[in-house]
Design an enzyme around this catalytic site. Structure first.
Site, short mmCIF file in Angstrom:
data_model
loop_
_atom_site.label_atom_id
_atom_site.label_comp_id
_atom_site.label_asym_id
_atom_site.label_seq_id
_atom_site.Cartn_x
_atom_site.Cartn_y
_atom_site.Cartn_z
N ARG A 236 34.70 20.82 48.15
CA ARG A 236 34.84 20.84 47.15
C ARG A 236 33.18 21.53 46.26
O ARG A 236 32.93 21.65 45.41
CB ARG A 236 35.10 19.08 46.69
CG ARG A 236 35.33 19.47 45.61
CD ARG A 236 36.29 18.14 44.93
NE ARG A 236 36.72 16.98 45.62
CZ ARG A 236 35.49 16.05 45.84
NH1 ARG A 236 34.29 15.69 45.16
NH2 ARG A 236 35.14 15.35 46.86
N ASP B 175 34.59 34.21 26.48
CA ASP B 175 35.05 34.33 27.94
C ASP B 175 35.62 35.45 27.78
O ASP B 175 35.88 36.47 27.10
CB ASP B 175 36.88 33.70 26.86
CG ASP B 175 37.37 33.92 28.27
OD1 ASP B 175 37.89 34.94 29.35
OD2 ASP B 175 38.30 33.29 28.70
C1 3LM Z 1 47.42 35.40 29.46
N1 3LM Z 1 45.94 34.13 29.49
O1 3LM Z 1 48.46 36.53 29.67
P1 3LM Z 1 44.26 30.45 33.88
N2 3LM Z 1 41.10 33.05 29.23
C2 3LM Z 1 41.86 33.91 28.31
C3 3LM Z 1 42.91 34.39 29.43
O2 3LM Z 1 43.69 35.18 28.90
C4 3LM Z 1 43.59 33.07 30.17
C5 3LM Z 1 43.15 32.18 30.08
C6 3LM Z 1 41.74 32.17 29.81
C7 3LM Z 1 47.20 34.41 30.51
C8 3LM Z 1 47.64 33.40 31.63
S1 3LM Z 1 50.16 32.25 29.97
C9 3LM Z 1 50.88 30.90 30.70
C10 3LM Z 1 49.70 33.08 30.96
C11 3LM Z 1 41.50 35.31 28.01
C12 3LM Z 1 45.08 33.36 30.91
C13 3LM Z 1 43.05 30.78 31.45
O3 3LM Z 1 43.95 29.30 34.22
O4 3LM Z 1 43.58 31.50 35.46
O5 3LM Z 1 45.91 31.30 33.84
O6 3LM Z 1 42.97 31.39 33.15
O7 3LM Z 1 46.50 35.72 27.81
#
Ligand code: 3LM
Length: 407
Positions: A57, A182
């Site tokens: 961790r 992001d």
């Molecule tokens: C999607 N997006 O299909 P994880 N930042 C951005 C993202 O698009 C996403 C995250 C952070 C999608 C996931 S929807 C249930 C599926 C711009 C995620 C979050 O925690 O690794 O899923 O990332 O757009």
């Protein structure tokens, strides 16, 4: 850390330290804890007086290599891996915000990021305003005495609005604010926000960085002074840690990132041109198209427009559903950045955490469909879109004829 002239070399070699037996591939240290040579050494590692792993961790040699590679690729001093993109988003924000603070967030963010900011943060006394970041004066007007952070995605999930990083950073610096971007949709190969003066960059590494649809992961990159609390307070104490096995898979996926981003962008560009010229398509959202308002920033802050685009059909919601259901090569699934082409309906899927009003204000219509264009041959991708649109048109015609007959 060794720097490379080209990012396409860095995705393969960045941060690699060859271990004693000389294995070409990064060894996987699938170990929760690490043995200290003696008691004094263990204490010295906890005190930061001696280097060496302690407990996964807090750090792991396989994950460390992923972090070194990401720092090199983003032009950062340090990077910290998380167990999900949301772990990285919440970690970066919580490293900068405390009760009583305020942040200005761009309208149109990934659904769970929107939920985190608008539903979870208020429970901890962190307030936010949601503003269209294409309007810099509106961003400035939303800044309060207790504002600490400007937060944005660019291009935005799902409608691909593009925000001007130089203009946003100039405002943030003037007001003494931290900017967090992001960069999931672009990857550092297509856009490097830190080079524009952004303070922290986030990725959902679930997407293009890994690229193979088999890992959930995130990463935050930035200068050492800002990354220290991300590593030592947020990840250590909140615990959204990345599994070493998943770090190993991402290191493997990263090696082909340069090739994949080129192919994703070329395929998406061809799809965007095809759809824009199609009579059944009302609107295509893709910054690679000259008709897109963000196109002017291509070349200045983005090297290519990436693999995601959105569209609306003339027929509205029902037509959108019909179109999605008719696609055969495209799989109906959320996520993006995989070899497989994916299609999803933002209003009912990725952006369902928004209220209907917030979604409308963010420019996400009920009839919008998002395509994450994969790595298949472009002719097969276009053929699939063509057959789905043709079937939609046929069912529209028969519905119209049935309507006329019943009158
Ligand atoms: C999607 N997006 O299909 P994880 N930042 C951005 C993202 O698009 C996403 C995250 C952070 C999608 C996931 S929807 C249930 C599926 C711009 C995620 C979050 O925690 O690794 O899923 O990332 O757009």
């Amino acid at each position: 850390m060794a720097a490379f002239k080209h990012q396409s070399t860095c995705v393969i070699h960045g941060g690699h330290e060859r271990c004693a037996p000389g294995s070409l591939s990064t060894p996987l240290y699938q170990s929760a804890t690490f043995v200290f040579p003696n008691c004094e050494s263990g204490g010295a590692r906890f005190a930061g007086e001696e280097s060496g792993p302690i407990y996964t961790r807090l750090g792991n040699p396989t994950t460390d290599e992923f972090e070194r590679r990401m720092a090199l690729l983003e032009g950062a001093e340090d990077a910290v891996a998380f167990g999900s993109g949301m772990g990285a988003v919440s970690g970066a924000l919580l490293s900068q915000l405390a009760s009583g603070d305020h942040l200005v967030a761009a309208i149109g963010l990934y659904g769970c990021t929107h939920a985190l900011i608008s539903e979870q943060f208020p429970r901890f006394g962190i307030e936010s305003s949601s503003v269209d970041f294409t309007d810099i004066e509106a961003v400035e007007a939303a800044i309060r005495p207790n504002t600490r952070v400007l937060f944005l995605e660019t291009p935005v999930n799902p409608h691909l609005a593009v925000y001007d990083l130089d203009a946003i950073v100039a405002l943030a610096r003037r007001k003494g604010l931290i900017t967090i971007v992001d960069n999931t949709f672009m990857t550092p190969l297509l856009q490097q926000p830190l080079r524009h003066g952004v303070d922290l960059v986030i990725h959902s590494a679930t997407k293009y960085l890994n690229g193979h649809g088999d890992v959930i992961a995130g990463v935050v990159c930035g200068r050492r002074e800002l990354m220290e609390p991300v590593r030592m307070a947020i990840r250590k104490d909140f615990g959204a840690v990345l599994s070493p096995h998943d770090a190993w898979l991402i290191l493997r996926g990263l090696k082909t990132l340069a090739l994949r981003m080129e192919r994703h962008s070329d395929n998406a560009m061809a799809v965007a041109h095809y759809l824009e010229a199609h009579p059944q398509v009302a609107r295509v959202y893709y910054p690679g198209l000259p008709s897109h308002p963000g196109h002017r920033l291509l070349g200045r802050q983005m090297r290519a427009a990436g693999g995601v685009l959105a569209l609306e059909l003339h027929g509205g919601f029902e037509d959108a559903v019909r179109f999605v259901n008719q696609l055969k090569l495209f799989s109906i699934a959320v996520s993006l950045g995989d070899a497989e082409s994916l299609v999803q309906h933002p209003a009912s899927m990725t952006h369902s955490p928004y209220s209907a009003e917030d979604r409308a204000a963010a420019g996400i219509s009920d009839s919008m469909v998002r395509l994450a264009v994969g790595l298949e041959h472009i002719e097969d991708i276009l053929a699939d879109l063509k057959q789905a649109l043709a079937l939609c048109s046929e069912s529209q015609q028969s519905a119209r004829m049935a309507g006329e007959e019943s009158q």
